[in-house]
Design a protein around this motif. Structure first.
Motif, short mmCIF file in Angstrom:
data_model
loop_
_atom_site.label_atom_id
_atom_site.label_comp_id
_atom_site.label_asym_id
_atom_site.label_seq_id
_atom_site.Cartn_x
_atom_site.Cartn_y
_atom_site.Cartn_z
N VAL A 357 46.95 -18.05 30.21
CA VAL A 357 46.77 -18.29 31.55
C VAL A 357 47.93 -17.93 32.60
N SER A 375 42.15 -18.06 34.66
CA SER A 375 43.58 -18.53 35.49
C SER A 375 43.39 -19.27 36.67
N TYR A 378 41.74 -22.89 36.20
CA TYR A 378 42.63 -23.56 35.65
C TYR A 378 43.44 -24.10 37.09
N THR A 384 40.58 -27.57 32.73
CA THR A 384 41.95 -28.33 32.65
C THR A 384 42.31 -27.85 31.52
N LYS A 385 43.59 -28.29 30.96
CA LYS A 385 44.08 -27.93 29.69
C LYS A 385 43.96 -29.19 28.63
N LEU A 398 41.65 -24.38 27.06
CA LEU A 398 40.77 -25.03 28.32
C LEU A 398 39.55 -25.75 28.19
#
Length: 567
Positions: A357, A375, A378, A384-385, A398
């Motif tokens: 990312v 990227s 996100y 989201t992570k 992710l």
């Protein structure tokens, strides 16, 4: 019922307190901002996570003449020394660039002039300030000069516009004998709009000069806070700005001050006697990780709770995803190659994917590669992570954060499938005509081809009927391409409601029942579908509509496979 109103769409801190709206206390953000000192602070968060409200709160706290009672009972008031030293002690400039839009650069430039001009008008006392020279007063008047242009209410030349914020900080600092706090909300919106409309380079140049002037080596500036969705490359608009501190959603500092935490949601639900809804709110609107904190989208939680107060039977739905266009996700799906489609399937299945990312991009780079689009998804909250022990800081696991965003992806995948499928008119006509001819083998072959080239929905967390709905929608859209067919969905037929029914001009009736083969047994699912058609006498309904020939289809799906049986 509690007497505090829920703040649907309210971003003005003063309005929160004056009009008795419920407020999730984020005022300690001020303390952390002062303790983790940064001359210029940039916070990037997805839309609808409280950026504008926090900026309004900062303004209300620091601005000269602030009303202290607005903060009564809030956490920041426990910090007595801090409040004594900083509260109401600074001139504050607060602008939002959300409205800097236009089909061309001239229109966007005019919008920016109007925003800065309106903020400058708040300080008309500068025209009579005994601390300013006549030349300085004249420079202020140039910021509020009314123009004759239909687009720009304020008449600023490009040179005045690029110097405007710097001039205003210097004049306020001289008048008050106190350095100035500058707040710029939604700093990246003008770049997004400019990129979409084709005047990106002009807007980059304008913002680079304007922000450079006010943020670099400006002795009148105490500190500045900027917010936006994306972290725009320093080489783009922050060239040479060495005092910039960037706080993205990956950073642990300030992680609890944007969005709702578990504690925030639990407290609010308890306040409104709705604690029993905690699990469903968590399932639909939780799942984001900011720094090390689990975060809910406040826009969703507030909207859903507001509807629950009116109707306790209200089911959760998309609120955040409907607040603006989802062109980014649509573009992403449209650009997907086979590998990316498989990765999207993993996400829809509730799994994670590993991606590098980049948290600093320029808008022209967004479409350079599919990796950059990951990227952006996100950074903007569509992904989201998940916590991991990976040593490479750029590599992230992710995931889709919650049910709301999963539904959004599912709907957009379905729309994309319809668009790409219906674009090939000869192929789709051949597919549809096979139904009226009774060619089950061709229908099955073509459906399998479509599914193989599409993105399947196989999330194990999704109920069986929801999976059937996905395939139902895809097939219905394909059959609706035949304008001279009367195609109905879930219409009353016989002793029940058939999934799909069709009446053709040749008076051929088509009944389709779909099943999702949860165990992978396509043959058994087709058999169950045909049995349902017979038992509920769906054909009777078509016979009443004058159909002379009835075709009955049982269609079963399992991931990227299907089976079609006709009777």
């Amino acid at each position: 019922m509690k007497n505090k109103k829920l703040p649907v769409g309210i971003e003005n801190f003063e309005e929160f307190q004056r009009e008795n709206f419920y407020y999730a206390d984020k005022t300690l953000f001020i303390k952390e901002l002062l303790e983790n000192w940064g001359k210029v602070n940039l916070f990037t968060r997805p839309r609808r996570f409280g950026k504008s409200l926090n900026m309004s709160m900062i303004k209300c706290f620091f601005e000269v003449g602030c009303e202290r009672t607005l903060f009564n009972g809030l956490k920041i008031m426990r910090e007595k020394e801090l409040c004594e030293k900083y509260m109401g002690q600074f001139p504050v400039i607060f602008i939002s660039l959300k409205g800097v839009d236009g089909l061309n650069y001239k229109a966007a430039n005019a919008a920016l002039c109007n925003i800065i001009g309106r903020e400058a008008l708040r300080f008309q006392f500068l025209q009579k300030s005994s601390h300013l020279s006549e030349e300085e007063k004249d420079s202020y008047r140039r910021l509020i000069k009314i123009g004759s242009d239909s687009q720009a209410f304020f008449d600023m030349t490009d040179s005045i516009l690029t110097d405007s914020l710097q001039i205003l900080t210097q004049l306020l600092e001289k008048h008050y004998g106190q350095k100035v706090i500058l707040l710029i909300d939604e700093y990246d919106v003008p770049l997004d709009k400019a990129f979409q409309q084709g005047y990106y380079n002009e807007m980059v140049s304008l913002l680079r000069n304007m922000l450079g002037n006010v943020l670099k080596t400006n002795d009148a500036l105490y500190f500045a806070v900027l917010t936006g969705c994306l972290r725009i490359s320093k080489e783009s608009i922050f060239t040479g700005l060495n005092n910039l501190k960037v706080h993205t959603i990956s950073d642990v500092r300030y992680d609890e001050y944007f969005g709702f935490t578990d504690a925030d949601v639990e407290k609010m639900l308890k306040f409104y006697d709705m604690s029993s809804y905690m699990d469903i709110i968590k399932e639909w609107y939780d799942g984001y990780i900011f720094g090390n904190v689990n975060v809910y989208c406040p826009w969703d939680v507030i909207n859903y709770c507001d509807e629950l107060l009116a109707n306790p039977q209200t089911r959760p739905k998309n609120y955040w995803a409907n607040t603006s266009g989802n062109a980014m996700v649509r573009r992403f799906i449209g650009k997907a190659d086979k590998n990316t489609k498989n990765e999207i399937e993993k996400l829809l299945d509730g799994r994670t994917i590993l991606k590098a990312v980049k948290e600093e991009l320029t808008y022209p780079e967004l479409d350079d590669s599919i990796d950059n689009l990951w990227s952006v998804l996100y950074a903007t909250g569509y992904l989201t992570k998940r916590h991991s022990d990976l040593e490479d800081e750029e590599l992230m696991k992710l995931a889709i954060p919650n049910k709301e965003i999963r539904k959004l992806f599912t709907d957009l995948v379905k729309d994309w499938f319809q668009e790409t499928t219906l674009a090939d008119t000869s192929r789709i006509n051949r597919f549809c005509s096979a139904f009226s001819r009774g060619d089950a083998a061709l229908i099955q072959d073509m459906l399998n081809d479509y599914l193989w080239n599409s993105i399947s929905v196989r999330d194990t967390a999704v109920r069986k009927n929801m999976k059937e709905n996905f395939y139902h929608g895809m097939l219905l859209g394909m059959l609706n391409s035949q304008e001279n067919w009367m195609t109905q969905s879930n219409a009353e037929m016989g002793e029940g409601y058939s999934d799909i029914s069709v009446c053709t001009p040749e008076r051929t009736g088509i009944i389709i029942e779909l099943k999702y083969a949860h165990d992978g047994n396509l043959q058994a699912a087709c058999k169950a579908a045909l049995k349902q058609i017979e038992e509920r006498k769906y054909d009777v309904g078509l016979q009443r509509q004058g159909m002379k020939k009835i075709m009955k289809y049982g269609i079963a799906f399992y991931e990227k496979e299907c089976m079609v049986v006709m009777r």
